[in-house]
Each structure stands twice: as structure tokens, then as C-alpha cells.
Design a protein around this motif. Structure first.
Motif, PDB file in Angstrom:
ATOM      1  N   VAL A 256     -42.297 -33.209  15.926  1.00  0.00           N
ATOM      2  CA  VAL A 256     -43.392 -33.306  15.910  1.00  0.00           C
ATOM      3  C   VAL A 256     -42.835 -31.602  17.025  1.00  0.00           C
ATOM      4  O   VAL A 256     -42.214 -30.932  17.548  1.00  0.00           O
ATOM      5  N   THR A 257     -44.555 -31.170  16.491  1.00  0.00           N
ATOM      6  CA  THR A 257     -44.077 -29.339  16.068  1.00  0.00           C
ATOM      7  C   THR A 257     -45.230 -28.824  17.044  1.00  0.00           C
ATOM      8  O   THR A 257     -45.918 -29.586  17.680  1.00  0.00           O
ATOM      9  N   GLY A 258     -44.665 -27.765  17.352  1.00  0.00           N
ATOM     10  CA  GLY A 258     -46.116 -27.214  18.729  1.00  0.00           C
ATOM     11  C   GLY A 258     -47.087 -27.014  18.120  1.00  0.00           C
ATOM     12  O   GLY A 258     -48.239 -26.867  19.467  1.00  0.00           O
ATOM     13  N   THR A 259     -47.180 -27.036  17.007  1.00  0.00           N
ATOM     14  CA  THR A 259     -49.212 -27.390  16.937  1.00  0.00           C
ATOM     15  C   THR A 259     -49.545 -28.760  16.431  1.00  0.00           C
ATOM     16  O   THR A 259     -50.762 -28.994  16.514  1.00  0.00           O
ATOM     17  N   GLY A 260     -48.340 -29.972  16.990  1.00  0.00           N
ATOM     18  CA  GLY A 260     -48.917 -31.240  17.118  1.00  0.00           C
ATOM     19  C   GLY A 260     -48.700 -31.629  16.453  1.00  0.00           C
ATOM     20  O   GLY A 260     -48.762 -33.281  16.073  1.00  0.00           O
ATOM     21  N   GLU A 261     -48.117 -31.059  14.876  1.00  0.00           N
ATOM     22  CA  GLU A 261     -48.171 -32.278  13.354  1.00  0.00           C
ATOM     23  C   GLU A 261     -47.257 -32.680  13.989  1.00  0.00           C
ATOM     24  O   GLU A 261     -46.000 -32.593  13.709  1.00  0.00           O
ATOM     25  N   GLN A 262     -47.173 -34.089  13.123  1.00  0.00           N
ATOM     26  CA  GLN A 262     -46.332 -35.444  13.088  1.00  0.00           C
ATOM     27  C   GLN A 262     -45.317 -34.878  11.948  1.00  0.00           C
ATOM     28  O   GLN A 262     -46.274 -34.882  10.499  1.00  0.00           O
ATOM     29  N   LEU A 263     -43.575 -34.999  11.415  1.00  0.00           N
ATOM     30  CA  LEU A 263     -43.267 -34.808  10.191  1.00  0.00           C
ATOM     31  C   LEU A 263     -42.397 -35.040   9.954  1.00  0.00           C
ATOM     32  O   LEU A 263     -41.686 -35.528  11.160  1.00  0.00           O
ATOM     33  N   HIS A 264     -41.936 -35.942   9.032  1.00  0.00           N
ATOM     34  CA  HIS A 264     -40.509 -36.608   8.639  1.00  0.00           C
ATOM     35  C   HIS A 264     -40.260 -35.760   7.795  1.00  0.00           C
ATOM     36  O   HIS A 264     -40.232 -35.160   6.639  1.00  0.00           O
ATOM     37  N   VAL A 265     -38.896 -35.224   8.341  1.00  0.00           N
ATOM     38  CA  VAL A 265     -37.296 -34.517   8.157  1.00  0.00           C
ATOM     39  C   VAL A 265     -36.614 -34.685   7.240  1.00  0.00           C
ATOM     40  O   VAL A 265     -35.545 -35.313   7.870  1.00  0.00           O
ATOM     41  N   THR A 266     -36.415 -34.432   5.794  1.00  0.00           N
ATOM     42  CA  THR A 266     -35.459 -34.641   5.217  1.00  0.00           C
ATOM     43  C   THR A 266     -34.805 -33.529   4.269  1.00  0.00           C
ATOM     44  O   THR A 266     -35.225 -32.678   4.492  1.00  0.00           O
ATOM     45  N   PRO A 267     -33.253 -34.409   4.167  1.00  0.00           N
ATOM     46  CA  PRO A 267     -32.859 -32.519   3.159  1.00  0.00           C
ATOM     47  C   PRO A 267     -33.580 -31.847   1.823  1.00  0.00           C
ATOM     48  O   PRO A 267     -33.167 -31.172   1.780  1.00  0.00           O
ATOM     49  N   ALA A 268     -34.416 -33.076   1.531  1.00  0.00           N
ATOM     50  CA  ALA A 268     -34.309 -32.944  -0.030  1.00  0.00           C
ATOM     51  C   ALA A 268     -36.270 -32.782   0.200  1.00  0.00           C
ATOM     52  O   ALA A 268     -36.719 -31.310   0.096  1.00  0.00           O
ATOM     53  N   ALA A 269     -37.041 -33.181   1.290  1.00  0.00           N
ATOM     54  CA  ALA A 269     -38.174 -32.640   1.477  1.00  0.00           C
ATOM     55  C   ALA A 269     -38.613 -31.695   2.389  1.00  0.00           C
ATOM     56  O   ALA A 269     -39.537 -31.271   2.312  1.00  0.00           O
ATOM     57  N   ARG A 270     -37.939 -31.335   3.244  1.00  0.00           N
ATOM     58  CA  ARG A 270     -38.224 -29.803   4.164  1.00  0.00           C
ATOM     59  C   ARG A 270     -36.900 -29.481   4.690  1.00  0.00           C
ATOM     60  O   ARG A 270     -36.367 -29.905   6.153  1.00  0.00           O
ATOM     61  N   PRO A 271     -36.115 -28.793   3.917  1.00  0.00           N
ATOM     62  CA  PRO A 271     -34.948 -28.370   3.796  1.00  0.00           C
ATOM     63  C   PRO A 271     -34.164 -27.651   4.968  1.00  0.00           C
ATOM     64  O   PRO A 271     -33.419 -27.833   5.770  1.00  0.00           O
ATOM     65  N   ASP A 272     -35.855 -26.487   4.842  1.00  0.00           N
ATOM     66  CA  ASP A 272     -35.883 -25.474   6.153  1.00  0.00           C
ATOM     67  C   ASP A 272     -34.755 -26.509   7.669  1.00  0.00           C
ATOM     68  O   ASP A 272     -34.865 -26.394   8.190  1.00  0.00           O
ATOM     69  N   LEU A 273     -36.305 -27.267   8.070  1.00  0.00           N
ATOM     70  CA  LEU A 273     -36.283 -27.674   9.366  1.00  0.00           C
ATOM     71  C   LEU A 273     -35.660 -29.146   8.652  1.00  0.00           C
ATOM     72  O   LEU A 273     -34.413 -28.579  10.296  1.00  0.00           O
ATOM     73  N   PHE A 274     -35.033 -28.852   8.314  1.00  0.00           N
ATOM     74  CA  PHE A 274     -33.442 -30.242   8.619  1.00  0.00           C
ATOM     75  C   PHE A 274     -32.463 -28.908   9.132  1.00  0.00           C
ATOM     76  O   PHE A 274     -31.985 -29.972   9.888  1.00  0.00           O
ATOM     77  N   ALA A 275     -32.831 -28.240   8.703  1.00  0.00           N
ATOM     78  CA  ALA A 275     -31.191 -27.646   8.456  1.00  0.00           C
ATOM     79  C   ALA A 275     -31.762 -26.771  10.005  1.00  0.00           C
ATOM     80  O   ALA A 275     -30.444 -26.631  10.981  1.00  0.00           O
TER      81      ALA A 275
END
Length: 462
Positions: A169-188
């Protein structure tokens, strides 16, 4: 303490109760005491405590906080607690207790309220094991977002190297499923960045086929501590990567959970954990067993579910003071300095002064992450218990230990070993490049600064 530009305006509690399903507690109300952390010396007094029951509760809390000019902090066990005041809402994740083991895929899906021992016990039924820390009583998420240095780090690497996905859950309240493939920057960024990028509500991790290890600890009398440390330095120079070890000067109290041979006296512990063949592991340990006669020897084949016995970290809450640094090498002079400032007869008030051998699989690394210290050779940690008559002496002595070892220090710190919010400490946890991209990513996903509290990397506001 938060750094939002806008001061709190009105009481957030009515809006929180209208928006979340979990319990919302203000000061003095039932549930507010959940804010008290494991670290009893840390002052935590938020404007409200939200006992979240879902990611939706966390999202709603983010939105209410933004509307009221407040920040949002998070806690589960409180082991890495930092000060929180009334400018923050505390999201407590202890109710997120889901833990599902899939023996076919060798994975576990774990909620943010789960402690490692629960995962260990459930996985052990299938002959599997998660990569854990020295204290299985800590929370899963805080350990993973701090990268995760454990008692098998040389053999299996960091715990974050075994993460498949985060639910964030980010600071804006958005819920994200974070994986190395789909969201590599957030995952790292989540692998080592602690709470910088949001609140993790669940995680999926790989499990390893480890049912047993050869491990435990050798405890020697304080009169042997200098000889044991000197031998340990020589011995660690050529250890196989199957072995992870640490050494600790101990001054344990007279307490029911402390074995009588160790209570109320200065001792030195050599911790040992091997995933290799037990006979080979026993042979490799031989030089340390020959240094002196142990007062206690717990080393042998043990089920993985007992891995906490390697370090035997305290379980009960306490007021603890910790200092930490990383070493590039451990020379003869470094060892003699350690003996002088922290060994038997030094007057050290610390309960624990520990060196951990690093390298091995940790140094080889995994995927891209926010962990900046794979090249460190040793970790140095001091832990003092802030109770009379030694409480006043502990911080200054800890600083003296760190200063004395500075010639061999990299200047770095592990995020999980040195929880702090001040810029100087954060600069020791992350190199300049990592701080820059973490801060930029945080601004992108939290433009209102709701998460600007605690151990987070952010661009300073002017």
C-alpha cells in the motif's frame, strides 16, 4: 517524528472509524496499548492506532492521514521501533496473520502480522524452511524489507533474495502487487528500503529444502575470551561457505531463562550454523572446540525449527541500546582493540558485543535491490540494556567501541541492525546512488509525504 509541512488540523479518529473495519483507538482507549513496542526505551505516542484487518484498512488510513496533514507509521512486533508522536497515525499489522505453505511450489504466502517462528513451524512439516534471522520471534515483513541477514547468510544469502512478491500500500493508498517482472523498481526498493515505499501487507517467499542444520553455540568462560577471539579470527579466514558463524562477548543477567553457567558472569559465545554434511561440519568446528574447555556446548544436529537456539536472542521486551557498524577486515590489531575496549576486564557495560562473519552467498548477491553492503566482511554490534546501575554508561561506551574499531570500518550499517530516522544514519545504510533513486521513487508514490516518518529515505523538504 514526522516532517509533513501541514500541521494536524482536526481529530482523525472519527474519520478513521468511518473508513476502516479494524479497531481504531485513541490515547487511553482499548487497543492503544498495542503501540507499545518491544523496544521499551522508545517513546511511541501516535494520535491514533489502527489495528488493520486488510489492505483496504491500510489504504483508508493513508487517505485519512493525508486529509488531516498526518503521517502514517507501521508496526507489528516493535523490534525496530522508532519514536512516533501525535503527528502520526500508527498502523498495527498484527491482525494480518495469514500464512499458507505450498509444498509443491516450495513457497509461503505470509501476512504482515506473522512472526518467523510460525512460518518455520508450518514449513517444517513439509521438510522446508524459510530464510530467517537470528531471532525467529521478530516479524516477517520488517526483516525482509531490511534485506534480512540471518544465521545462514553465508550459505543461503539474504532473506530478501528469496522474495517472489510483495503486496504494497503506497502513501496515496494505492494497493499494488509488486514483483520483479511487473514492478521491478518498487521490488528492488522494498528489498532493503524498509518503510520508504509503503506498507507491505503480505509477501510470497521461496522455501528451501532444509530440515536440519548442524549448529548451536560454544560458551567459554570470560577468562578464555581473548584466546577464543584470537582463534576465531584465524579460523574464520578459511571457512567454507557452508558455515555461518559469529562470536559474542556476553554479560547475561541472573534470570530464569539464562542457563546458570552463563548467568551473572562474563562469557564468550561462538555461534555456529552449517548446512553441510554433519560430519564435515563437526570437523570444521574442531579448531574452536580445541581452544579451551566450553562451560556450555550446545552444538550438534538440530531441527531447523530450533534455529533460534543458535543465537538465543532475548524474547521479552526490554529497553535496549544498540550500535552497529560493518568491517572491511578483522586484523590482529582489530582483535586486540576489541579485547581492550569490550573484553573481560575492560569494564564494558554491554550485555552483548558481537562480531558476525559475512561473505559467502551474501557477497555473491541476488537480483537488484536496495541493499548496499554485500562486500562487508564482518558486522559489529553492541547491545546494552538500559537499566541501573549501567544504563547511563551504555551509550557512551558503545560509541567508544564503534570509534575504536573505526580504522577497520566501512562506515556502513545494515538497515535492520541500526533503526534510525536521522540523515546521518540513513547515509550509513545506503550509498548516495541508492538514496537518490529510493527518494525519487518515494516521491512518485507518496507525493503528499504521508510516509515521511521513521526509517525512510526521502528528499529533504525546504
Amino acid at each position: 517524528m514526522s516532517t509533513l509541512a501541514a500541521p494536524p488540523t482536526t481529530d482523525p479518529i472519527p474519520d478513521l472509524r468511518a473508513a476502516v473495519e479494524g479497531v481504531v483507538a485513541g490515547p487511553g482507549e482499548p487497543g492503544y496499548d498495542r503501540a507499545v513496542p518491544w523496544r521499551l526505551d522508545v517513546e511511541v505516542s501516535p494520535s491514533a492506532v489502527v489495528l488493520a484487518t486488510s489492505g483496504d484498512d491500510v489504504s483508508a488510513t493513508m487517505r485519512v492521514a493525508a486529509a488531516h496533514g498526518l503521517t502514517v507509521a507501521v508496526a507489528s512486533t516493535g523490534h525496530g521501533a522508532l519514536p512516533i508522536d501525535e503527528s502520526s497515525i500508527l498502523v498495527h499489522t498484527a491482525s494480518l496473520t495469514g500464512c499458507v505453505i505450498d509444498p509443491e511450489t516450495r513457497t509461503a504466502r505470509v501476512g504482515a502480522g506473522v512472526r518467523w517462528q510460525q512460518v518455520i513451524d508450518l514449513a517444517a512439516v513439509h521438510g522446508l524452511a524459510p530464510v530467517v534471522g537470528s531471532a525467529p520471534d521478530v516479524g516477517v515483513i520488517g526483516f525482509l524489507t531490511g534485506a534480512g541477514v540471518g544465521p545462514l547468510v553465508r550459505s543461503v544469502g539474504l532473506a530478501c533474495d528469496r522474495v517472489r512478491s510483495f503486496d504494497l500500500v503506497t502513501g496515496t493508498g494505492e494497493q499494488l502487487h509488486v514483483t520483479p517482472a511487473a514492478r521491478p523498481d518498487l521490488f528492488a526498493g522494498l528489498c532493503g528500503g524498509k518503510g520508504t515505499l509503503g506498507i507491505v501487507t503480505s509477501v510470497e517467499i521461496d522455501l528451501l529444502p532444509i530440515a536440519e542444520i548442524y549448529g548451536g553455540a560454544l560458551y567459554f568462560d570470560g577468562s578464555d575470551s581473548a584466546a577464543v577471539l584470537r582463534a576465531w579470527r584465524r579460523w574464520t579466514a578459511d571457512l567454507s561457505d557452508d558455515v555461518t558463524t559469529s562470536i559474542a562477548f556476553l554479560q547475561l543477567p541472573q534470570a530464569p531463562d539464562v542457563p546458570p553457567p552463563l548467568a551473572g558472569r562474563f562469557t564468550v559465545a561462538v555461534r555456529y550454523a552449517s548446512v553441510g554434511d554433519p560430519d564435515a561440519a563437526e570437523a570444521e568446528l574442531g579448531p574452536m572446540r580445541a581452544v579451551a574447555t566450553p562451560v556450555v556446548d550446545t552444538i550438534g544436529v538440530m531441527p531447523y525449527r530450533d534455529i533460534g537456539a543458535v543465537h538465543s536472542d532475548p524474547v521479552d521486551p526490554m529497553p535496549a541500546h544498540e550500535r552497529h557498524t560493518l568491517l572491511s577486515e578483522l586484523t590482529v590489531d582489530a582483535v586486540e582493540t576489541m579485547i581492550e575496549v569490550a573484553g573481560a576486564g575492560s569494564g564494558s557495560p554491554q550485555a552483548i558485543v558481537e562480531l558476525r562473519l559475512l561473505g559467502g552467498e551474501m557477497a555473491r548477491g541476488g537480483a537488484a535491490d536496495a541493499f548496499c553492503h554485500r562486500g562487508a566482511a564482518y558486522s559489529l554490534l553492541t547491545i546494552g540494556v538500559l537499566v541501573p546501575p549501567v544504563a547511563d554508561a551504555i551509550p557512551a561506551h558503545a560509541a567508544r567501541v564503534i570509534e575504536a574499531m573505526a580504522p577497520w570500518s566501512t562506515g556502513g550499517e545494515f538497515p535492520n541492525f541500526s533503526p534510525a530516522a536521522d540523515p546521518d544514519s540513513l547515509a550509513r545504510c545506503y550509498d548516495e546512488e541508492t538514496r537518490a533513486w529510493l527518494a525519487a521513487l518515494a516521491e512518485e508514490h507518496d507525493p503528499n509525504g504521508v510516509l515521511r516518518v521513521g526509517h525512510v529515505v526521502r528528499t529533504p523538504r525546504v
